[in-house]
Design an enzyme around this catalytic site. Structure first.
Site, PDB file in Angstrom:
ATOM      1  N   SER A 202       0.890  -1.334   0.053  1.00  0.00           N
ATOM      2  CA  SER A 202       0.093  -0.045   0.016  1.00  0.00           C
ATOM      3  C   SER A 202       0.965   1.005  -0.033  1.00  0.00           C
ATOM      4  CB  SER A 202      -0.869  -0.098   1.079  1.00  0.00           C
ATOM      5  OG  SER A 202      -0.059   0.403   2.381  1.00  0.00           O
ATOM      6  N   LYS A 203       0.261   2.404  -0.246  1.00  0.00           N
ATOM      7  CA  LYS A 203       0.988   3.527  -0.222  1.00  0.00           C
ATOM      8  C   LYS A 203       1.682   3.913   0.883  1.00  0.00           C
ATOM      9  CE  LYS A 203      -2.475   7.275   0.493  1.00  0.00           C
ATOM     10  NZ  LYS A 203      -3.243   8.465  -0.305  1.00  0.00           N
ATOM     11  N   ARG A 204       1.184   3.391   2.234  1.00  0.00           N
ATOM     12  CA  ARG A 204       1.664   3.788   3.447  1.00  0.00           C
ATOM     13  C   ARG A 204       2.904   2.797   3.517  1.00  0.00           C
ATOM     14  NH1 ARG A 204       0.037   8.694   5.132  1.00  0.00           N
ATOM     15  NH2 ARG A 204      -2.129   8.472   4.203  1.00  0.00           N
TER      16      ARG A 204
END
Ligand code: GLU
Length: 513
Positions: A266-268
């Site tokens: 994910s982007k995190r």
């Protein structure tokens, strides 16, 4: 794959930055298009105004350009099926949704958001079920399948807000043929009556996507696995629009997983685990947050392409490095696996290391320009390229070029205390002063003459080479880093070599007090 005119598309929604998973989707589409002499299309799917993010389209275009993925038809380039931005095509979708209404495969629904929320709440609290607008519940709601026709007419002519929903058959089997997954079978009883057209007069993704794939003569839909659940609905839409024979072939690509294999990358994750998940840096205009990009982290686009090519595709042999040309020749959807691929940040760096080794010193020198400008050094190109040759094999990312070589251009201002404590002995300062006297006498200062001197000096004084050279390195470089000490000395020249030792000794004295 047959020799038909291949037309593929990458169809991102400008709802934020493009994740590397999206770049991989674009890459696989591109490889198929090029391999078969086909056409690669960029279509911007921007019908969801609520999720539209300013700057996202430009970001997507720039990112793909940086990766070397060129489109034949796109919003910027135009093409025979323009416009390529869905928000500019609303009249077209209108026509198709009317066709579905006319043939009974879609219907007006007048339920307001508040009404639907109330139904959802009742399902949750009273029935303990999740509400779905489907063949069963639609009978109890406010739509054109239930209301008398005069009331429907009144609502429409009064301009009451409505959406248009697909009328999913009650009990049918839908089969999706997927190039990667084989046949995927779904029962319509489990599907919901998705909204095809919203109250804002724009279509939803499903309708616009299918209509455009048809109109743009798309032959292969190659996209991420997250769209597989939508595929049965798309198959039904082709059927209901009478376009079944134009249906493209589907290929749903496996997910890119976190390094530990637990879930989608994910982007995190990037910031949490210290590697980028976006091709180029993205600044969130609302929160001001900055997400790292491969470009800024010092990756070469060729390396990023290789990293992505291997995340899902298996070449079937040991080859790891592929030029774009080789990927075009070798890529095949048959060798794309069903299972998610774990992202390996170390392997990613390894790929970049390999590509940096392939660069010439002159090319690497260009990559060093920004760092040299920041540090205000401008060595002559001959010197710079010699330095690069000495440190090149230690370089994994572009910033490593400067981090491994700055001491060839600047004197150290700090000295590593840990190293100092570890290597400095009671007689070290005196030994180095004596050594300096000998260095002074060298008439032709080269790597070899210095090497001979060091050997003679240590033999005579009974020191080990390291006992002399480790402290010398600390004085010259400020730490225990760097390539061979003789190479560094050779590059710096006698005067600078001696000066740094003198200055270093002075500064270290202060460290003692
Ligand atoms: N607009 C969709 C997305 O954002 C496209 C999915 C598809 O390729 O059909 O990924």
């Amino acid at each position: 794959m047959t020799k038909q005119q291949i037309r593929v598309r990458f169809a991102p929604s400008p709802t934020g930055p493009l994740h590397i998973g999206g770049v991989r989707t674009a890459l696989y589409n591109y490889l198929i298009a090029k391999q078969f002499g086909g056409t690669m299309i960029l279509r911007i799917e921007d019908t969801d105004q609520n999720r539209y993010i300013n700057g996202a389209e430009e970001y997507i275009v720039k990112s793909l350009e940086w990766c070397g993925l060129i489109f034949d038809e796109s919003p910027d380039k135009g093409g025979p099926y323009a416009p390529y931005r869905q928000s500019e095509r609303s009249a077209i979708y209108h026509e198709y949704v009317q066709r579905l209404i006319a043939n009974g495969h879609a219907y007006y629904a007048f339920d307001t958001e508040a009404e639907l929320d109330a139904v959802r709440e009742k399902y949750k609290t009273v029935d303990r079920k999740v509400f779905q607008y489907d063949h069963q519940t639609r009978k109890l709601l406010k739509n054109a399948l239930v209301l008398p026709s005069d009331e429907i007419q009144n609502l429409l002519s009064d301009g009451a807000p409505y959406v248009i929903r697909i009328r999913i058959p009650e009990d049918e089997t839908v089969r999706v043929q997927d190039v990667i997954r084989g046949e995927v079978v779904v029962q319509t009883a489990n599907l919901d009556d998705k909204v095809l057209f919203k109250s804002d007069g724009l279509p939803t993704y499903h309708l616009a996507n299918v209509v455009d794939d048809y109109l743009m003569k798309i032959t292969h839909v190659i996209r991420g696995e997250e769209w597989l659940p939508s595929a049965p609905l798309h198959v039904l839409l082709y059927r209901f629009l009478g376009l079944e024979s134009f249906m493209p072939r589907f290929a749903h690509l496996p997910l890119i997983l976190k390094p530990d294999g637990n879930g989608k990358l994910s982007k995190r994750d990037g910031d949490r685990l210290g590697f980028p998940v976006f091709p180029i840096e993205w600044k969130d205009s609302k929160s001001g947050e900055i997400y790292a990009g491969y470009r800024e982290a010092g990756y070469l686009p060729e390396a990023v392409i290789n990293i992505l090519a291997h995340l899902g595709w298996n070449p079937g042999n040991e080859q790891e490095l592929f030029s774009m040309e080789e990927l075009i020749q070798n890529f095949s959807l048959d060798r794309v696996g069903k299972h998610g691929s774990k992202f390996d940040p170390e392997k990613a760096k390894w790929f970049n290391h390999q590509y940096m080794q392939k660069c010439s010193e002159t090319e690497l020198a260009v990559l060093m320009n920004p760092a040299m400008a920041i540090h205000q050094v401008s060595p002559n190109s001959d010197y710079l390229e010699k330095v690069i040759a000495l440190i090149k094999d230690r370089v994994f990312l572009v910033p490593d070029l400067w981090n491994n070589s700055w001491f060839f251009f600047q004197r150290p201002t700090e000295f590593d205390k840990q190293v100092y404590k570890k290597i400095w002995q009671a007689n070290t300062t005196a030994a180095i002063q004596a050594f300096l006297v000998e260095v002074e006498k060298i008439t032709i200062f080269t790597k070899d003459t210095l090497h001979t001197l060091v050997q003679e000096f240590t033999t005579q004084s009974g020191m080990k080479t390291g006992q002399l050279m480790n402290p010398v390195r600390l004085l010259i470089v400020g730490s225990n880093q760097g390539p061979g000490m003789m190479d560094i000395a050779d590059m710096l020249g006698k005067a600078e070599f001696m000066e740094r030792i003198r200055i270093g000794l002075e500064k270290l004295k202060k460290l003692d007090t």
